[in-house]
Design an enzyme around this catalytic site. Structure first.
Site, mmCIF file in Angstrom:
data_model
loop_
_atom_site.group_PDB
_atom_site.id
_atom_site.type_symbol
_atom_site.label_atom_id
_atom_site.label_comp_id
_atom_site.label_asym_id
_atom_site.label_seq_id
_atom_site.Cartn_x
_atom_site.Cartn_y
_atom_site.Cartn_z
ATOM 1 N N CYS A 1 2.541 33.804 -2.940
ATOM 2 C CA CYS A 1 2.574 34.599 -4.173
ATOM 3 C C CYS A 1 3.562 35.780 -4.164
ATOM 4 O O CYS A 1 4.355 35.915 -5.099
ATOM 5 C CB CYS A 1 1.187 35.108 -4.533
ATOM 6 S SG CYS A 1 -0.148 34.058 -4.005
ATOM 7 N N ARG B 1 -2.556 30.189 8.343
ATOM 8 C CA ARG B 1 -3.777 30.984 8.257
ATOM 9 C C ARG B 1 -4.592 30.786 9.516
ATOM 10 O O ARG B 1 -4.707 29.671 10.017
ATOM 11 C CB ARG B 1 -4.608 30.572 7.038
ATOM 12 C CG ARG B 1 -3.880 30.848 5.742
ATOM 13 C CD ARG B 1 -4.727 30.492 4.546
ATOM 14 N NE ARG B 1 -3.933 30.568 3.330
ATOM 15 C CZ ARG B 1 -4.335 30.164 2.135
ATOM 16 N NH1 ARG B 1 -5.541 29.635 2.006
ATOM 17 N NH2 ARG B 1 -3.551 30.282 1.085
ATOM 18 N N GLN C 1 1.081 24.180 0.972
ATOM 19 C CA GLN C 1 0.359 24.299 -0.288
ATOM 20 C C GLN C 1 1.258 23.812 -1.406
ATOM 21 O O GLN C 1 2.443 24.137 -1.423
ATOM 22 C CB GLN C 1 0.100 25.782 -0.528
ATOM 23 C CG GLN C 1 -1.318 26.145 -0.725
ATOM 24 C CD GLN C 1 -1.465 27.605 -1.093
ATOM 25 O OE1 GLN C 1 -0.517 28.388 -1.096
ATOM 26 N NE2 GLN C 1 -2.670 27.972 -1.415
ATOM 27 N N ASP D 1 1.940 24.832 -4.442
ATOM 28 C CA ASP D 1 1.651 26.071 -5.141
ATOM 29 C C ASP D 1 2.455 26.154 -6.440
ATOM 30 O O ASP D 1 3.500 25.525 -6.560
ATOM 31 C CB ASP D 1 2.098 27.213 -4.222
ATOM 32 C CG ASP D 1 1.255 28.452 -4.414
ATOM 33 O OD1 ASP D 1 0.406 28.471 -5.321
ATOM 34 O OD2 ASP D 1 1.469 29.399 -3.635
ATOM 35 N N HIS E 1 3.202 29.314 -9.713
ATOM 36 C CA HIS E 1 2.832 30.536 -10.432
ATOM 37 C C HIS E 1 3.402 30.458 -11.827
ATOM 38 O O HIS E 1 4.536 30.026 -12.010
ATOM 39 C CB HIS E 1 3.339 31.777 -9.693
ATOM 40 C CG HIS E 1 2.642 31.968 -8.381
ATOM 41 N ND1 HIS E 1 3.188 31.544 -7.195
ATOM 42 C CD2 HIS E 1 1.420 32.474 -8.086
ATOM 43 C CE1 HIS E 1 2.333 31.801 -6.220
ATOM 44 N NE2 HIS E 1 1.246 32.356 -6.725
ATOM 45 N N LYS F 1 -11.251 31.974 -12.970
ATOM 46 C CA LYS F 1 -10.556 30.768 -12.519
ATOM 47 C C LYS F 1 -11.336 29.500 -12.840
ATOM 48 O O LYS F 1 -12.537 29.540 -13.114
ATOM 49 C CB LYS F 1 -10.332 30.835 -11.013
ATOM 50 C CG LYS F 1 -11.633 30.860 -10.223
ATOM 51 C CD LYS F 1 -11.386 30.731 -8.727
ATOM 52 C CE LYS F 1 -12.684 30.897 -7.964
ATOM 53 N NZ LYS F 1 -12.563 30.646 -6.544
ATOM 54 N N HIS G 1 -2.093 31.751 -10.758
ATOM 55 C CA HIS G 1 -1.836 30.957 -9.553
ATOM 56 C C HIS G 1 -2.358 29.559 -9.818
ATOM 57 O O HIS G 1 -3.421 29.407 -10.406
ATOM 58 C CB HIS G 1 -2.638 31.429 -8.340
ATOM 59 C CG HIS G 1 -2.501 32.856 -7.995
ATOM 60 N ND1 HIS G 1 -1.594 33.309 -7.086
ATOM 61 C CD2 HIS G 1 -3.183 33.939 -8.417
ATOM 62 C CE1 HIS G 1 -1.737 34.618 -6.957
ATOM 63 N NE2 HIS G 1 -2.696 35.026 -7.747
HETATM 64 ZN ZN ZN Z 1 -0.493 32.548 -5.702
#
Ligand code: ZN
Ligand code: ZN
Length: 591
Positions: A289, A318, A336, A338, A340, A420, A466
């Site tokens: 992010c 992680r 990921q 991902d 945005h 979310k 996200h």
């Molecule tokens: Zn994010």
């Protein structure tokens, strides 16, 4: 009967069966020490200290005795006792004495866990067995169906999970309402074992983990790599079609960045120790992010530029304790998928509907058409303006309604920074896997002071969302392997067809056909080994190759291939062009 009530009955049945098991074990080992025996999901266990390790024969014997005890129809009787009586009843039981210590000194329940409620010492008796126990239980052992009991296995378990305390023997068992339910459950267990991605990962040459490299770090072998490539290609193509831009960002970033983003405050436990580069600290990224936020801030943004949809296959790291790592499902480094989305308030409704539709379409393509969807709303502690929360929640709800997705609402279950939608997919065995998240963020846009210039010429805060769709590529791949039991649909199969020459004289024809198939975009192998045809077929079948193309004199003469499916179905001889059309059709259909 409501779901909750049914669950509660199963809970009581399982806990009661655990007591019956403890009784049977103590009959066999009168000096045995009993520890704790709670019901768990799909079954129960009980921990014992016994004079010798249990064997499979012991389990059978204990199970047989349990069935007799159940048939004796003992009532479960509850009684509250004072400390002195409790100590007396369990005079020979060292673990029960320790549990009583915890209970009377306050704050612990009979499983040694902190309890909210004031503790009362209570016992449950059924037949010859008495246990320090809060219940609840069924009224009588006759409510337990002896045909639906099964002891599964024995495992070592430290008392209180503490490796400095004694290792006990934990017997796992299960009980259901009917024999049919039990059989269904046992079938699922077997099937889950057969489909275990760690086993298939090895058998099909998909991936490995190497201790010399490190736990939780995945090596994608050529066949797994091919599947990943296909997934990624499809993912990119759909993202471009769906109006996304694809970006790339680095694996590390300065400590100050993670301070600004807040990760070093609330996420540090999941981050690895920093690296020192010329006296400046850098961290491996746990999330993508902040990089996307700074990319946004690299230019002045106008309302005309929005919405921006930026997607990245971003590899993050992680920290996970080594004890919880599990194949592809729980790892330390993963990619990921991902994205945005940055947009104006006017665009929120459309963007949310669009991202939800987009996500569902992609999940369907991979063969997942049943979901469990959850909408999580504003918690008590939150940041951001309430009006923005309202708008965001309304947009999420509206999109779910329009898409006619059943969903539950977790009131107040959202993160402090935004509401979310979470989507869990249901696999072939009915197991649920968390995949997609669509999450508003009112935190990062503030922390990084993100702006765009509105029609009014003034600066405004964009909405930030996200989105992870498949979640982690590693984990999603693991789910795919288990969902299909390794027999991937044609479009995902690393090898789509194996050409099998019956004799050496058919090899050159096979190679010629292979070229033709490759030119048509198919992934093909020729089995040139000197195995017999039957063995070649068996090998291809074990590798779960969708099409086996067998070639002998007749096929060479007729310009054909004899098609055999991995299901064993024999489609006989077809011209090569026909096979190509058939394969293309299957690829187009996807799942
Ligand atoms: Zn994010
Ligand atoms: Zn109990």
């Amino acid at each position: 009967m409501s779901e909750d009530h049914k669950d509660e009955l199963m809970h009581r049945l399982r806990h009661s069966t655990a007591h019956v098991m403890a009784q049977a074990v103590l009959e066999k080992f009168p000096k045995g020490q009993v520890a704790i025996g709670p019901p768990i999901e799909d079954g129960f266990y009980y921990d014992f200290e016994l004079p010798r390790p249990l064997t499979p024969d012991d389990l059978e014997e204990i199970e047989a005795r349990m069935k007799e005890i159940v048939a004796e129809e003992h009532p479960f009787e509850y009684r509250e006792v004072d400390e002195r009586e409790a100590r007396q009843i369990f005079a020979d039981q060292i673990y029960k004495q320790e549990l009583i210590d915890g209970l009377v000194s306050g704050g612990e329940d009979e499983y040694g866990e902190k309890s909210e409620e004031p503790v009362v010492l209570s016992i449950y008796t059924d037949g010859d067995f008495v246990d320090l126990c809060r219940g609840p239980h069924v009224e009588n052992t006759k409510q337990i169906n002896p045909q639906a009991i099964k002891l599964l296995n024995v495992a070592g378990a430290y008392w209180r999970g503490d490796e400095h305390r004694p290792m006990l023997q934990r017997i796992y068992g299960t009980v259901w309402k009917t024999q049919e339910d039990l059989e269904q459950y046992l079938w699922k267990l077997e099937e889950a074992k057969r489909r275990d991605h760690r086993r298939l990962g090895q058998d099909l040459g998909l991936y490995s983990v190497n201790e010399e490299i490190g736990a939780g770090l995945i090596l994608w072998h050529p066949k797994g790599g091919m599947i990943r490539q296909v997934i990624e290609d499809y993912w990119r193509q759909e993202h471009y079609k769906g109006g996304y831009d694809i970006v790339f960002t680095p694996h590390i970033g300065k400590a100050d960045l993670w301070k600004t983003s807040g990760h070093l405050d609330f996420y540090q436990e999941s981050m690895y120790a920093p690296l020192d580069i010329e006296g400046v600290q850098y961290y491996l990224k746990p999330m993508n992010c902040p990089f996307h936020v700074l990319m946004y801030k690299s230019d002045t943004r106008s309302y005309r530029d929005l919405p921006l949809r930026w997607a990245e296959l971003g590899t993050v790291y992680r920290y996970e304790r080594s004890g919880v790592l599990h194949g592809l499902m729980r790892v330390r480094g993963f990619t990921q998928d991902d994205a945005h989305i940055f947009c104006t308030p006017e665009q929120v409704d459309d963007e949310i509907l669009r991202v939800l539709r987009f996500s569902i379409n992609i999940l369907r393509a991979f063969g997942f058409s049943e979901y469990e969807v959850m909408l999580s709303t504003r918690p008590e502690k939150f940041i951001g303006e309430p009006a923005r929360w309202e708008q965001a929640q309304a947009a999420l709800r509206r999109a779910l309604e329009i898409e006619e997705l059943d969903y539950t609402v977790d009131e107040g279950g959202g993160a402090f920074y935004g509401p979310k939608i979470d989507i869990k997919i249901k696999d072939a065995l009915g197991r649920l896997w968390q995949c997609t998240t669509i999450q508003f963020d009112f935190n990062l846009s503030e922390r990084f002071d993100m702006n765009y210039v509105g029609e009014d010429g003034l600066e405004h805060r964009p909405y930030m969302v996200h989105r992870a769709l498949l979640g982690s590529l590693e984990r999603f791949f693991g789910v795919l392997v288990e969902h299909y039991g390794g027999a991937f649909p044609v479009w995902l199969s690393p090898v789509q067809a194996t050409l099998i020459p019956i004799a050496d004289r058919h090899v050159s024809y096979c190679e010629q056909v292979a070229e033709q198939l490759k030119a048509a975009g198919l992934r093909v192998e020729v089995d040139k080994s000197n195995d017999r045809m039957r063995n070649k077929i068996r090998k291809a079948q074990e590798q779960k190759v969708p099409y086996m193309l067998i070639v002998g004199d007749r096929e060479v003469e007729g310009g054909q291939v004899s098609i055999r499916l991995r299901s064993g179905e024999d489609l006989k001889g077809h011209p090569v062009d026909e096979f190509i059309a058939m394969a293309h059709e299957a690829i187009k259909e996807k799942a």
